[in-house]
Design a protein around this motif. Structure first.
Motif: not given
Length: 219
Positions: A54-83
């Motif tokens: 919510n409060n970063e700049g320069s595209s830091v931490g931005v992720e594009i999720i296009l498919t359900p498979e990418e979503e599952q892969n993203m959730l399987a990684r360490a969640w680094v975005h805070g709450d």
């Protein structure tokens, strides 16, 4: 130089900025504040979507999720975005940006990111990471809409000096959406405001001098 604390604080808080844009009828993509659990439980927006701290700049931490498979892969990684993060509907198409100088929109620039999926940190700051087309090869009515909404976003947040509004445009559906407005836009050799200034006949030294002369200590 440029905007004061209030405008900059709202602009940096993406959810707050979106609320202001919507009050001024500036088109936005669907967006929600979301937690990891809400994504995992299927109660958030479905893919395709974009996750943004919510409060970063320069595209830091931005992720594009296009498919359900990418979503599952993203959730399987360490969640680094805070709450939580801002989850925003993904709009396919073209990346456009408009600098606003003293309330007046400058020329529209299209950003081509080559092998990058979007205008990420590397494409912003690495030489050759992106190509800036100015003026953008677009119809005059789209140019007018982009410039009008850029000026409206500048006024909505109470900006001053130079700010830069970023947009996505989906040509298939003629859909335009503002992403954000930057109240302290970049001034590196790969940045966009110097390109807009150059198109207006201002050298880098000219635009920096204007910024200094326009600056105010009364914030």
């Amino acid at each position: 130089t440029h905007s004061g604390v209030r405008a900059s604080a709202i602009a940096m808080d993406k959810m707050s900025a979106k609320a202001m844009f919507m009050e001024y009828d500036i088109p936005c993509a669907r967006h929600v504040w979301v937690t990891r659990d809400e994504i995992a439980n299927g109660t958030a927006l479905p893919p395709p979507y974009v996750l943004k701290p919510n409060n970063e700049g320069s595209s830091v931490g931005v992720e594009i999720i296009l498919t359900p498979e990418e979503e599952q892969n993203m959730l399987a990684r360490a969640w680094v975005h805070g709450d939580g993060v801002m989850q925003e509907e993904f709009i396919p198409g073209r990346e456009m940006t408009v600098a606003v100088k003293d309330g007046k929109a400058m020329e529209v620039i299209e950003i081509l990111t080559g092998n990058h999926a979007f205008y990420d940190f590397e494409s912003k700051y690495v030489q050759g990471g992106s190509e800036h087309i100015i003026p953008a090869d677009i119809q005059s009515d789209l140019r007018d809409r982009l410039q009008r909404h850029a000026e409206e976003s500048y006024r909505a947040l109470g900006c001053r000096g130079i700010a830069r509004a970023d947009f996505r445009y989906d040509p298939e559906n003629d859909r335009l959406a503002i992403l954000e407005i930057n109240t302290q836009p970049g001034m590196t050799p790969t940045s966009l405001v110097p390109d807009a200034a150059r198109h207006d006949g201002m050298s880098f030294a000219d635009i920096v001098a204007w910024m200094v002369e326009d600056a105010s200590c009364e914030r």
